[in-house]
Motif scaffolding. Structure first.
Motif, PDB file in Angstrom:
ATOM      1  N   LEU A   1      22.275  20.996 -11.246  1.00  0.00           N
ATOM      2  CA  LEU A   1      22.221  22.068 -10.257  1.00  0.00           C
ATOM      3  C   LEU A   1      23.389  21.909  -9.294  1.00  0.00           C
ATOM      4  CD1 LEU A   1      18.422  22.282  -9.266  1.00  0.00           C
ATOM      5  CD2 LEU A   1      19.648  23.528 -11.061  1.00  0.00           C
ATOM      6  N   VAL A   2      23.791  23.018  -8.692  1.00  0.00           N
ATOM      7  CA  VAL A   2      24.792  23.003  -7.620  1.00  0.00           C
ATOM      8  C   VAL A   2      24.061  23.222  -6.302  1.00  0.00           C
ATOM      9  CG1 VAL A   2      26.868  24.065  -6.664  1.00  0.00           C
ATOM     10  CG2 VAL A   2      26.528  24.017  -9.134  1.00  0.00           C
ATOM     11  N   ALA A   3      24.281  22.348  -5.355  1.00  0.00           N
ATOM     12  CA  ALA A   3      23.677  22.501  -4.026  1.00  0.00           C
ATOM     13  C   ALA A   3      24.793  22.611  -2.997  1.00  0.00           C
ATOM     14  CB  ALA A   3      22.780  21.316  -3.700  1.00  0.00           C
ATOM     15  N   GLU A   4      25.105  23.818  -2.597  1.00  0.00           N
ATOM     16  CA  GLU A   4      26.103  24.056  -1.554  1.00  0.00           C
ATOM     17  C   GLU A   4      25.356  24.509  -0.307  1.00  0.00           C
ATOM     18  OE1 GLU A   4      29.006  23.140  -1.671  1.00  0.00           O
ATOM     19  OE2 GLU A   4      29.749  23.215  -3.731  1.00  0.00           O
ATOM     20  N   LEU A   5      25.314  23.649   0.702  1.00  0.00           N
ATOM     21  CA  LEU A   5      24.537  23.941   1.906  1.00  0.00           C
ATOM     22  C   LEU A   5      25.335  24.733   2.944  1.00  0.00           C
ATOM     23  CD1 LEU A   5      22.652  20.550   2.301  1.00  0.00           C
ATOM     24  CD2 LEU A   5      21.946  22.609   1.084  1.00  0.00           C
ATOM     25  N   GLY A   6      26.602  24.976   2.640  1.00  0.00           N
ATOM     26  CA  GLY A   6      27.411  25.785   3.547  1.00  0.00           C
ATOM     27  C   GLY A   6      27.932  25.008   4.740  1.00  0.00           C
ATOM     28  N   GLY A   7      28.807  25.663   5.491  1.00  0.00           N
ATOM     29  CA  GLY A   7      29.342  25.041   6.690  1.00  0.00           C
ATOM     30  C   GLY A   7      30.175  23.813   6.378  1.00  0.00           C
ATOM     31  N   TYR A   8      29.894  22.726   7.084  1.00  0.00           N
ATOM     32  CA  TYR A   8      30.727  21.533   7.009  1.00  0.00           C
ATOM     33  C   TYR A   8      30.050  20.371   6.268  1.00  0.00           C
ATOM     34  CZ  TYR A   8      33.711  23.991  10.285  1.00  0.00           C
ATOM     35  OH  TYR A   8      34.546  24.913  10.864  1.00  0.00           O
ATOM     36  N   GLY A   9      29.190  20.692   5.321  1.00  0.00           N
ATOM     37  CA  GLY A   9      28.549  19.642   4.556  1.00  0.00           C
ATOM     38  C   GLY A   9      27.753  18.717   5.450  1.00  0.00           C
ATOM     39  N   PHE A  10      28.034  17.421   5.358  1.00  0.00           N
ATOM     40  CA  PHE A  10      27.318  16.419   6.159  1.00  0.00           C
ATOM     41  C   PHE A  10      28.203  15.853   7.281  1.00  0.00           C
ATOM     42  CE2 PHE A  10      24.950  16.527   2.181  1.00  0.00           C
ATOM     43  CZ  PHE A  10      23.638  16.556   2.647  1.00  0.00           C
ATOM     44  N   GLN A  11      29.128  16.677   7.767  1.00  0.00           N
ATOM     45  CA  GLN A  11      30.035  16.211   8.810  1.00  0.00           C
ATOM     46  C   GLN A  11      29.402  16.202  10.207  1.00  0.00           C
ATOM     47  OE1 GLN A  11      34.134  17.986   6.772  1.00  0.00           O
ATOM     48  NE2 GLN A  11      33.750  18.322   8.921  1.00  0.00           N
ATOM     49  N   ILE A  12      28.390  17.056  10.429  1.00  0.00           N
ATOM     50  CA  ILE A  12      27.839  17.241  11.777  1.00  0.00           C
ATOM     51  C   ILE A  12      26.474  16.557  11.845  1.00  0.00           C
ATOM     52  CG2 ILE A  12      27.127  18.933  13.504  1.00  0.00           C
ATOM     53  CD1 ILE A  12      29.116  20.891  12.145  1.00  0.00           C
ATOM     54  N   GLU A  13      26.389  15.502  12.625  1.00  0.00           N
ATOM     55  CA  GLU A  13      25.194  14.659  12.645  1.00  0.00           C
ATOM     56  C   GLU A  13      23.934  15.438  12.995  1.00  0.00           C
ATOM     57  OE1 GLU A  13      23.821  10.274  14.315  1.00  0.00           O
ATOM     58  OE2 GLU A  13      25.634  11.230  15.089  1.00  0.00           O
ATOM     59  N   ALA A  14      24.035  16.380  13.930  1.00  0.00           N
ATOM     60  CA  ALA A  14      22.854  17.123  14.377  1.00  0.00           C
ATOM     61  C   ALA A  14      22.263  17.987  13.271  1.00  0.00           C
ATOM     62  CB  ALA A  14      23.216  17.988  15.589  1.00  0.00           C
ATOM     63  N   GLU A  15      23.037  18.305  12.242  1.00  0.00           N
ATOM     64  CA  GLU A  15      22.563  19.163  11.155  1.00  0.00           C
ATOM     65  C   GLU A  15      22.019  18.370   9.968  1.00  0.00           C
ATOM     66  OE1 GLU A  15      25.848  21.572   9.999  1.00  0.00           O
ATOM     67  OE2 GLU A  15      25.885  22.742  11.857  1.00  0.00           O
ATOM     68  N   ASN A  16      22.272  17.078   9.941  1.00  0.00           N
ATOM     69  CA  ASN A  16      22.056  16.327   8.706  1.00  0.00           C
ATOM     70  C   ASN A  16      20.596  16.103   8.334  1.00  0.00           C
ATOM     71  OD1 ASN A  16      24.770  16.280   8.245  1.00  0.00           O
ATOM     72  ND2 ASN A  16      25.077  14.171   8.926  1.00  0.00           N
ATOM     73  N   ALA A  17      19.719  15.950   9.328  1.00  0.00           N
ATOM     74  CA  ALA A  17      18.297  15.746   9.005  1.00  0.00           C
ATOM     75  C   ALA A  17      17.746  16.967   8.276  1.00  0.00           C
ATOM     76  CB  ALA A  17      17.501  15.466  10.274  1.00  0.00           C
ATOM     77  N   ASP A  18      18.085  18.164   8.765  1.00  0.00           N
ATOM     78  CA  ASP A  18      17.632  19.404   8.118  1.00  0.00           C
ATOM     79  C   ASP A  18      18.230  19.538   6.723  1.00  0.00           C
ATOM     80  OD1 ASP A  18      16.462  22.190   8.102  1.00  0.00           O
ATOM     81  OD2 ASP A  18      18.596  22.681   7.955  1.00  0.00           O
ATOM     82  N   LYS A  19      19.516  19.219   6.594  1.00  0.00           N
ATOM     83  CA  LYS A  19      20.169  19.349   5.298  1.00  0.00           C
ATOM     84  C   LYS A  19      19.595  18.357   4.288  1.00  0.00           C
ATOM     85  CE  LYS A  19      24.428  21.598   6.679  1.00  0.00           C
ATOM     86  NZ  LYS A  19      25.907  21.583   6.716  1.00  0.00           N
TER      87      LYS A  19
END
Length: 264
Positions: free
Chosen positions: A46-64
């Motif tokens: 499967l391809v999982a593209e979560l958009g934006g900046y991937g895992f670069q932004i710490e505040a977004e990573n738990a949700d991703k």
């Protein structure tokens, strides 16, 4: 999805990789797996593209990470052994603050993949192979490489054979794509533009940077590239990816034929 599977089978391909999008999650995975089996296909990844900046932004990573767990669970149900995607731009300097943020998130991602007997393949392109190899060596397993030779050629003007030589311990999947490099560019700016949806504007400002082409038309030396993969023991999929062009379906069919000739 049924129509897509039939079209993929009609090219003579043996497997199919699909996006982990809303349409996929609205489907019954057991039914899809059976439909694929009817036309002699398997779900290779499967391809999982979560958009934006991937895992670069710490505040977004738990949700991703939670979203990626759902993708991993879907991959298991479909019988796929890999999930691939872009993760952002890994800094060359391990002391860069973003490096630690990304390493922490992707290490956790790998552990979740391992729990499910899966691997997550970071798609090549944003960083030099040397940087990616060093990063992968610091993870805790479950993380590998989805080697896309065209991304390396287009963005970094790097030899895919050189990338295979450096990254071979981690290559779990590949994309078969071709392209041309027109001028040197800053990968950070390129992937920032993709994240913002402003790549066309960037090319207006800088001039044409690179171009994806049909397989066999670009700068990827596929005979040498495939020979390198074989030399290091890779026996997985070569997955045709065609993201642009006026007739992608025809280009995909031609690419399958091209690869079969290369493989003998």
């Amino acid at each position: 999805m049924r129509e897509a599977l039939r079209k993929a089978a009609s090219t003579g391909a043996a497997g199919v990789q699909c996006y982990a999008n809303a349409a996929l999650f609205a489907s019954d995975p057991a039914e899809l797996r059976q439909e694929a089996k009817k036309v002699n296909l398997e779900f290779s990844a499967l391809v999982a593209e979560l958009g934006g900046y991937g895992f670069q932004i710490e505040a977004e990573n738990a949700d991703k990470l939670e979203r990626m767990k759902a993708v991993f669970d879907m991959a298991v149900k479909l019988g796929a052994k890999a999930v691939t995607g872009h993760v952002g731009v890994i800094p060359a300097d391990p002391t860069h603050p973003r490096y630690r943020t990304m390493l922490t998130a992707i290490t956790r991602l790998g552990r979740e993949a391992k729990k499910r007997n899966l691997s997550f393949g970071i798609e090549t392109g944003p960083e030099a192979p040397e940087t990616l190899a060093d990063f992968l060596a610091r993870t805790d397993g479950g993380i590998g490489v989805n080697l896309d030779p065209a991304n390396l050629v287009m963005v970094r003007n790097v030899s895919p054979v050189h990338a295979v030589e450096l990254l071979n311990p981690w290559i779990i999947y590949t994309h078969a794509k071709d392209g041309l490099h027109y001028r040197d560019c800053d990968a950070e700016l390129v992937y920032d533009a993709f994240a913002r949806g402003g790549f066309e504007q960037l090319q207006k400002e800088t001039g044409r940077l690179f171009e994806e082409t049909p397989l066999g038309v670009g700068a990827v030396d596929f005979p040498e590239y495939i020979a390198a993969l074989r030399r290091y023991g890779y026996d997985g999929y070569l997955t045709v990816e065609r993201e642009t062009g006026s007739d992608p379906e025809s280009d995909i069919r031609l690419a399958v034929d091209f690869l079969k000739k290369q493989l003998g």
